[in-house]
Design an enzyme around this catalytic site. Structure first.
Site, short mmCIF file in Angstrom:
data_model
loop_
_atom_site.label_atom_id
_atom_site.label_comp_id
_atom_site.label_asym_id
_atom_site.label_seq_id
_atom_site.Cartn_x
_atom_site.Cartn_y
_atom_site.Cartn_z
CE LYS A 276 -3.97 0.09 4.46
NZ LYS A 276 -4.57 -0.65 3.32
NE ARG A 350 -3.65 -11.54 2.04
CZ ARG A 350 -3.97 -11.20 0.80
NH1 ARG A 350 -3.54 -11.93 -0.22
NH2 ARG A 350 -4.72 -10.14 0.56
#
EC number: 3.4.11.1
Length: 498
Positions: A276, A350
């Site tokens: 990130k 996920r």
């Protein structure tokens, strides 16, 4: 956590102490008992209303310092607007507004729960008390110096109520829920160097076992034996082991299928190899907000002795980049046997959830599964911080969540799912890939998860906009919100308790 307020209840006719808080409505009328209390200060109140052009708009307030004719250092008037149309969330808000009007120098305060033409019953009064608790929570564990001019000392607040005994009983239940919310907030607010996956699991076990929740913790070896290789892949770049915590509350009939709640618990998310940007990365300590909610919820259900069988499962990992970290292009085999191509290691939530969802489905055969996750920034773009995204394969479950969200103030907005989105997560090399591109990011994440629930009624709540860093509200001045505990507790209470 810090809760500098002690709450108590007394009959409506009891003598008030300290700061006096009373209620009015859009007509500026007072309840009968309030009129008696304020009788000597009628003129001062009328002058103040006129001077401020106070019209009684909902949630507006007016303060009078040491008003003539009243033995109180301060009088606060709060308007609730239309008194006959108040919902549970409004009473919660009322508690927060009342707490926010008390100066930090005050040591005593009284709230008179009395309205014209509308009786405030025990459950509503308990919601007011809960709102006070939620508003006055602060996370100051790591502050070594206090700001004496702004930080509150000990405050004793008394709520004058129409049914003292009934309110005390209702408050016992509300306190259990409040404890769950505040525990969830504590978990979200903790720094990641303190709350890693093993420490999260330890705290969950310690805290929940005290109220009768059965706890099972799977470490790396146990997860490998169980076949949760997709979850393990997310954590393989960290020196911290991963964990799955299984929490069981057996409050319903023996043998009855449980309701199941699953939480994403990435205790820190660097993004992994797909790292990130530095700006804002510190907030990724809160990427375990879903796991915090499930843990707080299970505590609340057990503490209030909910008549339901419930199971909570949280997947705890740390997503870090190192020489052992998962790479873009890797293919992993999930617990379900389906294979997944890793396109972006920052779409890790996920991957954690899919194994835990499948495990919950296979092991517990639940009535439904609800998962919560700070899953996508896309849901924040779509809905902001006012609603969580709701995705579901079951209309009844979706409608119940939506209605309960309106009542509790933890609102959800249903988003679409459909086979037309499947092509966005299909892979050239595996059964699926873990990202579907820029478009419909929240939908493709949910579409991915749906492949791991089969026909079990299921809802996915994307809480990226509501779990942390939301704008301050009347019931939360903390960075972590504990969002979802009240919503799901009420869902269980209204629809699934025997």
């Amino acid at each position: 956590m810090s809760e500098p307020v002690t709450l108590s209840f007394a009959r409506l006719t009891a003598a008030p102490k300290g700061v006096l808080i009373v209620l009015t409505d859009e007509t500026l009328a007072f309840g009968a008992q309030t009129q008696k209390l304020l009788k000597g200060a009628d003129a001062a109140i009328t002058r103040a209303f006129d001077a401020e052009r106070y019209k009684g708009k909902a949630w507006s307030t007016i303060d009078l310092l040491a008003p003539a004719g009243l033995d109180a250092p301060r009088l606060v008037v709060i308007s609730v607007g239309k008194a006959g149309e108040l919902k549970p969330a409004d009473f919660l808000k009322l508690g927060g507004v009342a707490a926010g009007k008390i100066p930090s120098s005050a040591r005593e305060a009284t709230v008179v729960l009395d309205l014209p033409g509308a009786k405030i019953g025990p459950e509503s009064a308990a919601e007011v008390a809960l709102g006070i608790r939620l508003r006055t929570y602060s996370f100051d564990r790591y502050k070594t110096k206090k700001k004496d001019d702004t930080e509150r000392g000990a405050l004793a607040m008394t709520l004058l109520v129409s049914d003292e005994a009934g309110t005390k009983r209702a408050a016992t239940t509300a306190d259990a829920v409040g404890d769950g919310v505040l525990f969830a907030r504590d978990l979200v607010n903790e720094p990641a160097n303190v709350l890693d996956p093993p420490e999260f699991a330890r705290r969950a076990e310690e805290h929940l076992s005290s109220v009768g929740v059965e706890i099972e913790v799977l470490d790396d070896a146990g997860l490998a034996r169980a076949g949760m290789h997709t979850l393990l892949g997310v954590g393989q770049g960290s020196i911290k082991e991963s964990r799955v915590v299984i929490m069981r509350w057996n409050g319903g009939p023996a043998g009855e299928p449980p309701v199941a709640f699953i939480g994403k618990g990435v205790t820190f998310d660097t993004g992994g190899i797909s790292i990130k940007p530095a700006a804002g990365m510190e907030d990724m300590k809160g990427d375990m907000g879903g796991a915090a909610c499930v843990t707080g919820l299970m505590y609340a259900l057990a503490a209030r002795k909910a008549k339901v069988n419930a199971v909570g499962l949280i997947g705890l990992v740390e997503n870090m980049p190192d020489g052992a970290a998962q790479r873009p292009g890797d293919i992993v085999t999930s617990l379900s046997g389906q294979t997944i191509e890793i396109i972006n290691t920052d779409a890790e939530g996920r991957l954690v959830l899919c194994d835990v969802l499948w495990y919950a489905k296979e092991q517990f055969k639940p009535k439904f599964m609800i998962d919560l996750a700070t899953l996508t920034g896309a849901i924040l773009v779509a809905l902001g911080s006012e609603y969580a995204g709701l995705f579901s394969n079951d209309d009844t479950l979706s409608e119940r969540l939506t209605k309960t969200g309106q009542e509790t103030g933890e609102r959800v907005w249903r988003m679409p799912l459909g086979p037309e989105y499947d092509k966005l997560v299909d892979s050239k090399f595996a059964d699926m890939k873990n990202t579907g591109g820029r478009h419909a990011g929240s939908i493709t994440a949910a579409q991915f998860l749906q492949r791991f629930v089969d026909k079990t009624p299921w809802a996915h709540l994307d809480i990226a906009g509501t779990a942390m860093s939301s704008p301050a509200s009347d019931i939360n001045k903390s960075w972590g919100s504990g969002w979802g505990v009240r919503l799901l507790n009420q869902l269980v209470k209204d629809h699934y308790e025997g």
